[in-house]
Design a protein around this motif. Structure first.
Motif, PDB file in Angstrom:
ATOM      1  N   GLY A 251       0.784  -1.233   0.000  1.00 48.95           N
ATOM      2  CA  GLY A 251       0.000   0.000   0.000  1.00 48.95           C
ATOM      3  C   GLY A 251       0.806   1.268   0.000  1.00 48.95           C
ATOM      4  O   GLY A 251       0.303   2.331   0.410  1.00 48.95           O
ATOM      5  N   HIS A 252       2.057   1.225  -0.451  1.00 48.98           N
ATOM      6  CA  HIS A 252       2.967   2.368  -0.376  1.00 48.98           C
ATOM      7  C   HIS A 252       3.097   3.045  -1.736  1.00 48.98           C
ATOM      8  O   HIS A 252       2.863   2.420  -2.775  1.00 48.98           O
ATOM      9  CB  HIS A 252       4.341   1.890   0.109  1.00 48.98           C
ATOM     10  N   PRO A 253       3.490   4.345  -1.765  1.00 46.32           N
ATOM     11  CA  PRO A 253       3.760   4.998  -3.057  1.00 46.32           C
ATOM     12  C   PRO A 253       4.824   4.256  -3.854  1.00 46.32           C
ATOM     13  O   PRO A 253       5.754   3.673  -3.292  1.00 46.32           O
ATOM     14  CB  PRO A 253       4.241   6.403  -2.646  1.00 46.32           C
ATOM     15  N   CYS A 259      16.501   6.931 -15.168  1.00 46.17           N
ATOM     16  CA  CYS A 259      17.515   6.332 -16.031  1.00 46.17           C
ATOM     17  C   CYS A 259      17.402   6.897 -17.433  1.00 46.17           C
ATOM     18  O   CYS A 259      16.316   7.274 -17.889  1.00 46.17           O
ATOM     19  CB  CYS A 259      17.374   4.807 -16.076  1.00 46.17           C
ATOM     20  N   CYS A 260      18.541   6.977 -18.105  1.00 46.24           N
ATOM     21  CA  CYS A 260      18.578   7.377 -19.519  1.00 46.24           C
ATOM     22  C   CYS A 260      17.872   8.702 -19.757  1.00 46.24           C
ATOM     23  O   CYS A 260      17.186   8.882 -20.774  1.00 46.24           O
ATOM     24  CB  CYS A 260      17.966   6.291 -20.400  1.00 46.24           C
ATOM     25  N   GLY A 261      17.999   9.643 -18.839  1.00 46.28           N
ATOM     26  CA  GLY A 261      17.383  10.949 -18.995  1.00 46.28           C
ATOM     27  C   GLY A 261      15.886  10.975 -18.842  1.00 46.28           C
ATOM     28  O   GLY A 261      15.234  11.952 -19.203  1.00 46.28           O
ATOM     29  N   ARG A 262      15.288   9.934 -18.296  1.00 45.42           N
ATOM     30  CA  ARG A 262      13.846   9.898 -18.074  1.00 45.42           C
ATOM     31  C   ARG A 262      13.567   9.301 -16.698  1.00 45.42           C
ATOM     32  O   ARG A 262      14.447   8.745 -16.053  1.00 45.42           O
ATOM     33  CB  ARG A 262      13.148   9.067 -19.161  1.00 45.42           C
ATOM     34  N   ALA A 263      12.319   9.453 -16.256  1.00 38.45           N
ATOM     35  CA  ALA A 263      11.913   8.933 -14.947  1.00 38.45           C
ATOM     36  C   ALA A 263      10.578   8.236 -15.084  1.00 38.45           C
ATOM     37  O   ALA A 263       9.692   8.690 -15.826  1.00 38.45           O
ATOM     38  CB  ALA A 263      11.813  10.080 -13.937  1.00 38.45           C
ATOM     39  N   GLU A 264      10.419   7.130 -14.374  1.00 44.47           N
ATOM     40  CA  GLU A 264       9.164   6.398 -14.413  1.00 44.47           C
ATOM     41  C   GLU A 264       8.885   5.753 -13.067  1.00 44.47           C
ATOM     42  O   GLU A 264       9.799   5.274 -12.393  1.00 44.47           O
ATOM     43  CB  GLU A 264       9.197   5.327 -15.508  1.00 44.47           C
ATOM     44  N   ALA A 265       7.606   5.791 -12.673  1.00 44.79           N
ATOM     45  CA  ALA A 265       7.172   5.137 -11.437  1.00 44.79           C
ATOM     46  C   ALA A 265       6.726   3.728 -11.779  1.00 44.79           C
ATOM     47  O   ALA A 265       5.972   3.517 -12.736  1.00 44.79           O
ATOM     48  CB  ALA A 265       6.031   5.925 -10.799  1.00 44.79           C
ATOM     49  N   HIS A 266       7.180   2.757 -10.999  1.00 44.01           N
ATOM     50  CA  HIS A 266       6.839   1.362 -11.259  1.00 44.01           C
ATOM     51  C   HIS A 266       5.551   1.022 -10.508  1.00 44.01           C
ATOM     52  O   HIS A 266       5.566   0.611  -9.348  1.00 44.01           O
ATOM     53  CB  HIS A 266       7.996   0.448 -10.853  1.00 44.01           C
ATOM     54  N   SER A 292       9.430  -6.923 -10.014  1.00 46.97           N
ATOM     55  CA  SER A 292      10.828  -6.615 -10.300  1.00 46.97           C
ATOM     56  C   SER A 292      10.921  -5.692 -11.499  1.00 46.97           C
ATOM     57  O   SER A 292       9.997  -5.596 -12.316  1.00 46.97           O
ATOM     58  CB  SER A 292      11.626  -7.895 -10.555  1.00 46.97           C
ATOM     59  N   PHE A 293      12.047  -5.017 -11.587  1.00 47.15           N
ATOM     60  CA  PHE A 293      12.348  -4.192 -12.764  1.00 47.15           C
ATOM     61  C   PHE A 293      13.864  -4.074 -12.860  1.00 47.15           C
ATOM     62  O   PHE A 293      14.602  -4.312 -11.891  1.00 47.15           O
ATOM     63  CB  PHE A 293      11.687  -2.809 -12.691  1.00 47.15           C
TER      64      PHE A 293
END
Length: 370
Positions: A251-253, A259-266, A292-293
């Motif tokens: 239940g956490h953010p 990475c590679c000049g970009r950002a993404e939330a998993h 996993s990522f």
């Protein structure tokens, strides 16, 4: 050097009430008898109390009373009822100002002691993360919403196994001592079990059981339940020799990968997100899904509590973490964890006008290029 500057600054400020007393004396003596500036002398101890202690304030008050007597003597009216009343009023008001300064100093000492205790508690419960763990570099950040508090329900911790790094970041429900108590419980349970190389689901179940048992062990069948204690949490395992992050989300953010000049939330699908720790019956069991990522050399990972997302600006808008993370990724592709947290802190406080409504914690991890 800083103490010397403060000392010199304090000495310079004393010239203000002294100059006021001298100016009132000169002007009052030179003006016609029907003009009385003596009552302005009360401003001298009042101004002094704003930057000095009770002793200096009392001294300036005594000088102000002496100046009032000097004015009466110079005008030849020292025995008049008007001068006597002004002197008496000045003595009373100066005494009240000194008393106010004494009370204020006492409260400041109490607040200083409280902050000292809070810092000691924080050093015990939330020590700084190690700069390196295997091939990883790490840094942590904690910002309290209240000025007098140094620790609340937000927490993070790291532990080493033989070939990986385990991390926990969590946010305990509530505030004050109950939240700190449950935060200490989670930290202790994590530190006691994480280094034994259990699976992430087993570790999550262990933390969940610790919270459930602690909050409900004294309940009987006829005892009404009190408010439920729970915590959102993120458990991660980062192997030394694999370029991957495995995690369990309770239940956490979501973690943010830069990475590679970009950002993404998993973000996980709803079915893969487990309930917060401590929710449900003592005998209940939860199926914890491990996601996993990829986490390659040069990548950075940002973990945070909801205090980051819930920070508001003057118009009530939430902090745009996703948009800011993209800017950070484009501006500094090879930064350190400390650099990332510094950017987060500066942008967050600027967005919230320097005042957070909720505590926040954040952890930055990087896997440097080989």
């Amino acid at each position: 050097m800083q103490l010397l500057r403060c000392y010199r600054s304090g000495r310079a400020l004393v010239l203000l009430p002294l100059g006021l007393i001298a100016a009132v004396c000169v002007v009052d003596v030179l003006t016609p008898r029907e003009v009385h500036l003596g009552p302005l002398l009360v401003a001298a101890p009042a101004v002094t109390a704003a930057f000095a202690g009770p002793r200096l304030t009392a001294l300036i008050g005594a000088l102000a009373v002496g100046a009032q007597l000097f004015i009466g003597a110079a005008r030849g009216t020292i025995g008049s009822q008007n001068i006597q009343v002004q002197v008496a009023a000045l003595v009373i008001v100066s005494g009240l100002i000194v008393l106010f300064r004494l009370v204020l100093d006492r409260r400041e000492r109490q607040l200083s002691q409280s902050r000292t205790v809070a810092r000691a508690v924080q050093e015990v419960l939330l020590p700084p993360l190690p700069e390196r763990s295997g091939p990883l570099r790490m840094a942590g950040l904690y910002l309290a919403a209240q000025d007098e508090a140094a620790l609340g329900g937000d927490l993070y911790a790291a532990a080493r196994t033989e070939d990986s790094t385990r991390l926990l970041i969590a946010d305990v429900r509530g505030k004050g001592l109950p939240a700190i108590d449950h935060a200490a419980l989670l930290l202790g349970a994590f530190r006691a079990a994480s280094h034994r190389r259990p699976t992430l689901p087993w570790l999550a179940a262990h933390l969940d059981g610790a919270m459930r048992w602690d909050s409900r062990q004294w309940h009987t069948e006829g005892t009404p339940d009190t408010e439920e204690a729970f915590a959102t949490a993120l458990l991660l395992d980062i192997p030394d020799r694999e370029e991957v992050v495995r995690f369990v989300n309770c239940g956490h953010p979501d973690p943010v990968l830069i990475c590679c000049g970009r950002a993404e939330a998993h973000t996980l699908v709803a079915e893969a997100v487990a309930p917060p720790l401590g929710i449900g019956p003592l005998s209940g069991s939860v199926a914890y899904a491990v996601a996993s990522f990829a986490f390659s050399p040069g990548d950075e990972l940002l973990l945070h509590t909801d205090g980051v997302l819930e920070a508001r600006d003057a118009d009530g808008a939430f902090f745009p973490l996703a948009a800011r993370a993209v800017v950070w990724a484009a501006a500094r592709p090879t930064g350190t964890p400390d650099d990332l947290l510094r950017r987060l802190r500066d942008d967050l406080l600027a967005h919230a006008c320097g005042r957070l409504r909720d505590d926040m914690a954040a952890v930055a991890i990087s896997r440097p290029d080989r």
